[in-house]
Design a protein around this motif. Structure first.
Motif, PDB file in Angstrom:
ATOM      1  N   VAL A 152       0.843  -1.205   0.000  1.00 19.57           N
ATOM      2  CA  VAL A 152       0.000   0.000   0.000  1.00 19.57           C
ATOM      3  C   VAL A 152       0.876   1.251   0.000  1.00 19.57           C
ATOM      4  O   VAL A 152       0.609   2.218  -0.735  1.00 19.57           O
ATOM      5  N   LEU A 153       1.926   1.230   0.809  1.00 17.79           N
ATOM      6  CA  LEU A 153       2.814   2.387   0.872  1.00 17.79           C
ATOM      7  C   LEU A 153       3.539   2.624  -0.449  1.00 17.79           C
ATOM      8  O   LEU A 153       3.780   3.772  -0.834  1.00 17.79           O
ATOM      9  N   ARG A 154       3.866   1.557  -1.151  1.00 18.12           N
ATOM     10  CA  ARG A 154       4.471   1.740  -2.473  1.00 18.12           C
ATOM     11  C   ARG A 154       3.490   2.442  -3.416  1.00 18.12           C
ATOM     12  O   ARG A 154       3.892   3.287  -4.229  1.00 18.12           O
ATOM     13  N   GLU A 155       2.210   2.104  -3.313  1.00 11.56           N
ATOM     14  CA  GLU A 155       1.195   2.782  -4.113  1.00 11.56           C
ATOM     15  C   GLU A 155       1.052   4.243  -3.694  1.00 11.56           C
ATOM     16  O   GLU A 155       0.870   5.133  -4.532  1.00 11.56           O
ATOM     17  N   VAL A 156       1.125   4.505  -2.394  1.00  9.92           N
ATOM     18  CA  VAL A 156       1.097   5.886  -1.909  1.00  9.92           C
ATOM     19  C   VAL A 156       2.236   6.673  -2.544  1.00  9.92           C
ATOM     20  O   VAL A 156       2.047   7.799  -3.034  1.00  9.92           O
ATOM     21  N   VAL A 201       8.015   2.650   4.765  1.00  8.81           N
ATOM     22  CA  VAL A 201       7.884   4.037   4.322  1.00  8.81           C
ATOM     23  C   VAL A 201       9.095   4.439   3.485  1.00  8.81           C
ATOM     24  O   VAL A 201       8.965   5.045   2.412  1.00  8.81           O
ATOM     25  N   LEU A 202      10.283   4.108   3.959  1.00  7.70           N
ATOM     26  CA  LEU A 202      11.501   4.449   3.226  1.00  7.70           C
ATOM     27  C   LEU A 202      11.566   3.715   1.889  1.00  7.70           C
ATOM     28  O   LEU A 202      11.951   4.292   0.866  1.00  7.70           O
ATOM     29  N   ASP A 203      11.180   2.442   1.887  1.00 11.00           N
ATOM     30  CA  ASP A 203      11.212   1.660   0.650  1.00 11.00           C
ATOM     31  C   ASP A 203      10.209   2.183  -0.379  1.00 11.00           C
ATOM     32  O   ASP A 203      10.356   1.920  -1.578  1.00 11.00           O
ATOM     33  N   ALA A 204       9.205   2.916   0.081  1.00 12.17           N
ATOM     34  CA  ALA A 204       8.228   3.516  -0.828  1.00 12.17           C
ATOM     35  C   ALA A 204       8.743   4.810  -1.445  1.00 12.17           C
ATOM     36  O   ALA A 204       8.030   5.460  -2.220  1.00 12.17           O
ATOM     37  N   GLY A 205       9.970   5.196  -1.088  1.00  8.59           N
ATOM     38  CA  GLY A 205      10.562   6.403  -1.655  1.00  8.59           C
ATOM     39  C   GLY A 205      10.148   7.676  -0.951  1.00  8.59           C
ATOM     40  O   GLY A 205      10.287   8.772  -1.506  1.00  8.59           O
ATOM     41  N   LEU A 206       9.660   7.556   0.296  1.00  3.79           N
ATOM     42  CA  LEU A 206       9.205   8.716   1.046  1.00  3.79           C
ATOM     43  C   LEU A 206      10.231   9.106   2.101  1.00  3.79           C
ATOM     44  O   LEU A 206      10.998   8.273   2.585  1.00  3.79           O
TER      45      LEU A 206
END
Length: 221
Positions: A118-122, A193-198
């Motif tokens: 989900v976080l990757r989609e965010v 969160v970090l892996d999602a690029g945030l």
């Protein structure tokens, strides 16, 4: 264990019983954390796992345009009364890349068996400079491993380190014992969160004397 079927079955109870017992006031600090971390703004604020849409009014008060997605048709029957909604899997959001300035997840991450996805989609749908706010049950003090029957002396048993799904709960009046919840230890949440690029920019807790909720703010560079 499918969240859509489970929440469809409890949607009426959630809207008419559970929410009524949790309001008025803000005993868990959920509304405070949303205000502090999201803050005033304009443009679309997309809520993933919006459920019955109880946070939409506060989002609008902050100046944003509230939109929501959820997997449960039963919950969305109530949610559509409060904000525009779409039925969708949060790991496959029906939103263009880099198109929204804000995304929030409110007390929903334990209902999502693939929250890192989900976080990757965010991260995908947020535009550069966009903000993400997560408010959820406290990963260290809430879960099947935590007995909160005495708020002055929360008992933490074995199980915190094990990311798992469970219906085990200290109370029979909550959501977990009805639909289950997936536990994510704190390092797993932060790494996702970090892996999602945030980029993480802020944290806060809510509830006392032992925190019940934990929130974070992140931005897309």
């Amino acid at each position: 264990m499918t969240s859509v079927a489970a929440y469809d079955e409890i949607a009426d109870w959630y809207e008419n019983d559970f929410l009524a017992r949790s309001r008025p006031g803000d005993p868990l600090g959920v509304q405070r954390q949303l205000s502090e971390l999201l803050g005033p703004g304009d443009g679309v604020c997309l809520e993933v796992g919006c459920g019955t849409g109880v946070h939409a009014a506060q989002v609008r008060e902050l100046g944003w345009t509230a939109l929501g997605v959820d997997l449960s048709a039963g919950m969305l029957e109530y949610g559509k009364r409060r904000l525009p909604v779409a039925r969708a899997d949060a790991t496959r959001l029906p939103v263009r890349d880099g198109s929204v300035p804000a995304v929030i997840a409110m007390m929903a991450h334990t209902d999502m068996p693939d929250y890192p996805g989900v976080l990757r989609e965010v991260g995908r749908v947020l535009r550069p400079g966009g903000v993400f706010v997560h408010v959820g049950v406290h990963p260290a003090f809430c879960g099947g491993f935590a007995d909160r029957s005495d708020p002055e002396a929360v008992v933490i048993r074995r199980g915190y380190l094990d990311g798992h799904w469970t219906k085990q709960s200290w109370t029979t009046e909550g959501v977990r014992n009805r639909v289950g919840a997936t536990h994510y230890p704190l390092p797993v949440l932060l790494r996702a969160v970090l892996d999602a690029g945030l980029t993480l920019t802020g944290f806060t807790e809510g509830g006392e004397p032992v925190p019940t909720t934990w929130a974070l703010r992140a931005i897309k560079p």
